[in-house]
Each structure stands twice: as C-alpha cells, then as structure tokens.
Design a protein around this motif. Structure first.
Motif, short mmCIF file in Angstrom:
data_model
loop_
_atom_site.label_atom_id
_atom_site.label_comp_id
_atom_site.label_asym_id
_atom_site.label_seq_id
_atom_site.Cartn_x
_atom_site.Cartn_y
_atom_site.Cartn_z
N GLU A 16 34.48 81.18 42.31
CA GLU A 16 34.78 81.40 40.90
C GLU A 16 33.54 81.22 40.02
O GLU A 16 33.33 81.97 39.07
CB GLU A 16 35.90 80.46 40.44
CG GLU A 16 37.31 80.94 40.80
CD GLU A 16 37.63 82.29 40.19
OE1 GLU A 16 37.13 82.62 39.09
OE2 GLU A 16 38.38 83.07 40.83
N SER A 17 32.73 80.24 40.34
CA SER A 17 31.50 80.04 39.57
C SER A 17 30.55 81.22 39.75
O SER A 17 29.89 81.67 38.80
CB SER A 17 30.81 78.75 40.01
OG SER A 17 31.61 77.63 39.75
N THR A 18 30.51 81.75 40.98
CA THR A 18 29.65 82.90 41.26
C THR A 18 30.11 84.11 40.47
O THR A 18 29.30 84.82 39.85
CB THR A 18 29.66 83.22 42.76
OG1 THR A 18 29.16 82.10 43.48
CG2 THR A 18 28.81 84.43 43.06
N LEU A 19 31.41 84.36 40.45
CA LEU A 19 31.94 85.50 39.70
C LEU A 19 31.74 85.32 38.20
O LEU A 19 31.43 86.28 37.49
CB LEU A 19 33.44 85.69 40.01
CG LEU A 19 33.76 86.38 41.34
CD1 LEU A 19 35.26 86.30 41.64
CD2 LEU A 19 33.33 87.84 41.30
N ALA A 20 31.91 84.09 37.72
CA ALA A 20 31.71 83.83 36.29
C ALA A 20 30.25 84.09 35.91
O ALA A 20 29.97 84.71 34.87
CB ALA A 20 32.10 82.40 35.96
N GLU A 50 41.39 89.10 46.14
CA GLU A 50 41.35 89.39 44.70
C GLU A 50 39.94 89.19 44.15
O GLU A 50 39.46 89.98 43.33
CB GLU A 50 42.36 88.50 43.99
CG GLU A 50 42.51 88.75 42.49
CD GLU A 50 41.52 87.94 41.65
OE1 GLU A 50 41.19 88.38 40.53
OE2 GLU A 50 41.08 86.87 42.15
N GLN A 51 39.27 88.14 44.58
CA GLN A 51 37.91 87.89 44.12
C GLN A 51 36.94 88.95 44.64
O GLN A 51 36.01 89.35 43.94
CB GLN A 51 37.46 86.49 44.58
CG GLN A 51 38.19 85.36 43.89
CD GLN A 51 37.93 84.01 44.54
OE1 GLN A 51 37.55 83.93 45.71
NE2 GLN A 51 38.13 82.94 43.78
N VAL A 53 37.65 92.07 45.21
CA VAL A 53 37.85 93.27 44.37
C VAL A 53 37.06 93.14 43.08
O VAL A 53 36.39 94.08 42.65
CB VAL A 53 39.36 93.47 44.09
CG1 VAL A 53 39.56 94.50 42.99
CG2 VAL A 53 40.09 93.89 45.35
N ARG A 54 37.13 91.98 42.46
CA ARG A 54 36.39 91.77 41.21
C ARG A 54 34.88 91.89 41.42
O ARG A 54 34.17 92.45 40.59
CB ARG A 54 36.74 90.41 40.62
CG ARG A 54 38.16 90.33 40.05
CD ARG A 54 38.64 88.90 39.92
NE ARG A 54 37.73 88.06 39.16
CZ ARG A 54 37.82 86.73 39.11
NH1 ARG A 54 38.76 86.10 39.82
NH2 ARG A 54 36.97 86.04 38.39
N ALA A 55 34.41 91.37 42.54
CA ALA A 55 32.97 91.45 42.84
C ALA A 55 32.54 92.91 43.01
O ALA A 55 31.50 93.33 42.45
CB ALA A 55 32.66 90.65 44.11
N TYR A 56 33.30 93.69 43.76
CA TYR A 56 32.92 95.09 43.97
C TYR A 56 33.13 95.93 42.72
O TYR A 56 32.44 96.95 42.54
CB TYR A 56 33.68 95.67 45.16
CG TYR A 56 33.11 95.23 46.49
CD1 TYR A 56 31.78 95.46 46.81
CD2 TYR A 56 33.91 94.57 47.43
CE1 TYR A 56 31.25 95.06 48.03
CE2 TYR A 56 33.38 94.17 48.65
CZ TYR A 56 32.05 94.41 48.94
OH TYR A 56 31.52 94.00 50.15
N GLN A 57 34.03 95.53 41.84
CA GLN A 57 34.14 96.20 40.54
C GLN A 57 32.83 96.05 39.76
O GLN A 57 32.31 97.02 39.18
CB GLN A 57 35.31 95.61 39.74
CG GLN A 57 36.68 96.08 40.18
CD GLN A 57 37.78 95.37 39.39
OE1 GLN A 57 37.69 94.18 39.11
NE2 GLN A 57 38.82 96.12 39.05
N LEU A 58 32.32 94.83 39.73
CA LEU A 58 31.06 94.57 39.02
C LEU A 58 29.91 95.36 39.64
O LEU A 58 29.10 95.97 38.94
CB LEU A 58 30.75 93.08 39.03
CG LEU A 58 31.52 92.20 38.05
CD1 LEU A 58 31.21 90.73 38.32
CD2 LEU A 58 31.15 92.55 36.61
N LEU A 59 29.86 95.36 40.98
CA LEU A 59 28.76 96.05 41.65
C LEU A 59 28.85 97.56 41.44
O LEU A 59 27.82 98.23 41.23
CB LEU A 59 28.75 95.73 43.14
CG LEU A 59 28.30 94.31 43.51
CD1 LEU A 59 28.49 94.06 45.00
CD2 LEU A 59 26.83 94.10 43.12
#
Length: 363
Positions: A16-20, A50-51, A53-59
């Motif tokens: 979570e800290s990495t995604l934030a 779920e995390q 997916v969020r990471a690859y959305q950003l990338l």
C-alpha cells in the motif's frame, strides 16, 4: 527523487505504501521513476490481485504518456492477466487507455466443466409384447446418478457450444400383477453407460443469477445391463390361510438383448452464478430416446442363441416390450473459464467511447 526510488527498490516492500508513493509521483508528473518504485512488489508477488491491477493501471498510463506503446501494451496485458474481467471505463480511465483497451481481450475461448447429477429413467413403450393376457403392467422409476465433465467453446458471452462425457448409472422397474389372477412379477433393470452429449446454449448474462437454456443431441455406449426378477406364485385355497405362496428370484445379464449404441435428443434450462472468476450452475434436463433399445432377434434367446428353459421368457413369463429410454436429470456443476489475455487482430469498435466523450463535452 533518486533517494526515494532507491529506498523502495529493495527485496521487500509495503504494497500500500508503494502504491501510494507511485500514485503521488504520477500525479506530480515524475513518470520515469515509477517502474523502479513498483517493480520490487511486482517481482516478489507481494501485491494482491486488486493491488496488481492498480499498479499496471499506473504503468499503462505512464508508458502512454512517455510514448512507449509497446511497454503500454505489455502492461495492459499484465493487467488483464491479473484480472481477466477488467473493463476500461471512460468515466474512470483516461481516454487513451480506453482506446488502448479496445485492442485487447481476455474473453475465454474455451472453458471446462465438471458436474454430478441425479437422474430417473423412463421407458417409453413403442410396442407392447404381452405374454400374460389379462394381466396389468406398469413401469416404475428409481433415482440413480451420473457424473462427468467436458469442454465449452465460447462463441461469445451469450452463445456457447458444449461437448461432454458422462458416466451414467440408470435403473427402471417393471411390475405385472393379476398373472393367472393371483401371481405377480417384479423386474428391475440396472444399466451402466457412457454418454456424450453435445449442446448449444444461450445465456442471458446479467448480474447475480444468469438464466440459460440449451438443446442438443447425444450418443451413448451401453457398458452393462442386468435384470433381476421376483416372481410370486400363489395357489389359492378354500380360505386365505390354506393358500400357498411360492416366490422365486433370479438375475439375468441382458446386455446382449440391448443395442450397444443409442441416440437421444435433449433440452434443458438452468442458472449459473459467479464464484470469483469461475461459475457454479444448477440445471434441469430432459432427454428423449430416439431409438428402440431392444434387439428383437434376442427376445427369447440366450447369449448362445438357443432357447434354454431358464431364461426370463420361460421361467418368469416375461418378454421385453419394444421401448425407448427417456431420462430426466437435475445437475449441479462447476465451470472453469480458461482466460487468455491477448491482442486482437482487429480492434473492437470505439463508437461507444466516442459517444461518451461527446456527451461529456456537451455538458
């Protein structure tokens, strides 16, 4: 910036800290360091689905901004691998990501399924071969089971073709009374068979329960068939207590009196519901036998083609009617889609996307 990137580029990470941090860097326009921030958690498989997916959305968004379409496509494929049912949304995602998504799909081409069923078998008489004139005959039903599985070809989300292979245990009974006024006969036939049903199914896809209906044909291979007989022979006396009653029981392997290959048509309907990325289903099916299963050349013969005194026709006064076999089934099962994220040879239409964009611009 370099210190932050280095701090997170280590073997362990806090998802979570990495995604934030990655989100904050993206919003600040610091695109070049995002891959280094997210890579440790991706490589170590620390992210949840779920995390991830969020990471690859950003990338994906980052690589599109940096004009690196190959990397953007690879990231979007990885996103679909993490969640094969991910669908881009013009209200949530940047328009360039929505356009990119039209080049890809994860819709399964094939799925496999397994099921268990309860069944009842219903003889449908074509011709009555009555021996005992004046007696009363009726067929009876008894519950049995079957189990199997198969493969599904998905033409689209609604229309599918299915081929199965089932091992089936079937049974039915026959009862005849008022034989010579006082006698009666009970027969039970047990069969084992392999059945191969082929079906075309239409599903009304919706949230929650999705109803479906299907129709098809099937072939079956009869593996074994056995009959058991109970004959009750009563001799009336002057009073009920003076009467005599004798019973005889015997079994007969009647596989040679049945056609080995049989055909049927079936219809069915049921519901499926989502379980994670898979499906559970319940349905009802009725199968109509298409051919007479009785070999008329062996009605009163044994397997050696002679007329022994021990066969059912002579010992119990029984000859098979000519009949088809119908079957009713209730089934519970599991469907496992084989998701395959891939790039389409031809991108899907973007008409809906343009419509959403125009509607927003007019607001």
């Amino acid at each position: 910036m370099l210190l932050l990137t280095t701090a997170f580029a280590q073997d362990k990470c806090d998802p979570e800290s990495t995604l934030a941090l990655a989100t904050d860097e993206f919003n600040a326009g610091h695109f070049y360091g995002l891959e280094a921030i997210l890579k440790p958690c991706i490589s170590n498989k620390t992210f949840t689905k779920e995390q991830l997916v969020r990471a690859y959305q950003l990338l994906t968004q980052t690589y599109l901004i940096l004009e690196n379409p190959a990397a953007a496509e690879e990231s979007y494929l990885n996103l679909l691998s993490a969640n094969p049912e991910y669908v881009s949304n013009p209200e949530r995602d940047p328009i360039d990501v929505v356009y990119l998504s039209k080049k890809f799909t994860a819709t399964p081409i094939f799925s496999w399924f397994a099921h268990a069923s309860g069944n009842i078998t219903l003889p449908r008489v074509i011709e009555d071969n009555e021996i005992n004139v004046g007696s009363r005959q009726q067929y009876t039903i008894k519950p049995r089971w079957s189990a199997g599985g198969g493969v599904i070809w998905n033409y689209n989300d609604k229309l599918t073709a299915e081929l199965g292979l089932d091992f089936s245990s079937n049974t039915f009974g026959y009862y005849e009374d008022e034989i010579f006024i006082d006698d009666n006969l009970t027969m039970t036939e047990n069969q084992l068979s392999l059945q191969m049903p082929f079906s075309i199914k239409y599903t009304h896809v919706r949230q929650g329960l999705s109803p479906y209906g299907y129709a098809g044909i099937s072939g079956s291979l009869l593996l074994s068939s056995n009959q058991s007989f109970l004959l009750v022979d009563r001799t009336p006396g002057a009073t009920a207590s003076e009467g005599l009653e004798q019973s005889s029981e015997f079994e007969l392997n009647n596989r040679f009196r049945r056609d080995a290959i049989n055909r049927a048509a079936h219809i069915g309907a049921g519901f499926r519901w989502k379980y994670k990325l898979d499906y559970l289903f319940v349905d009802l099916r009725y199968s109509f036998g298409l051919n007479n299963i009785v070999r008329n050349d062996n009605s009163v013969r044994d397997v050696n083609d002679i007329f022994p005194s021990s066969v059912s026709a002579f010992k119990a006064g029984y000859i098979d009617d000519y009949f088809r076999l119908d079957q009713a089934m209730i089934t519970i099962g599991y469907i496992k889609p084989i998701y395959k994220p891939r790039k389409l040879k031809r991108a899907r239409t973007t008409r809906g996307v343009l419509k959403d964009v125009k509607s927003k611009s007019n607001e």
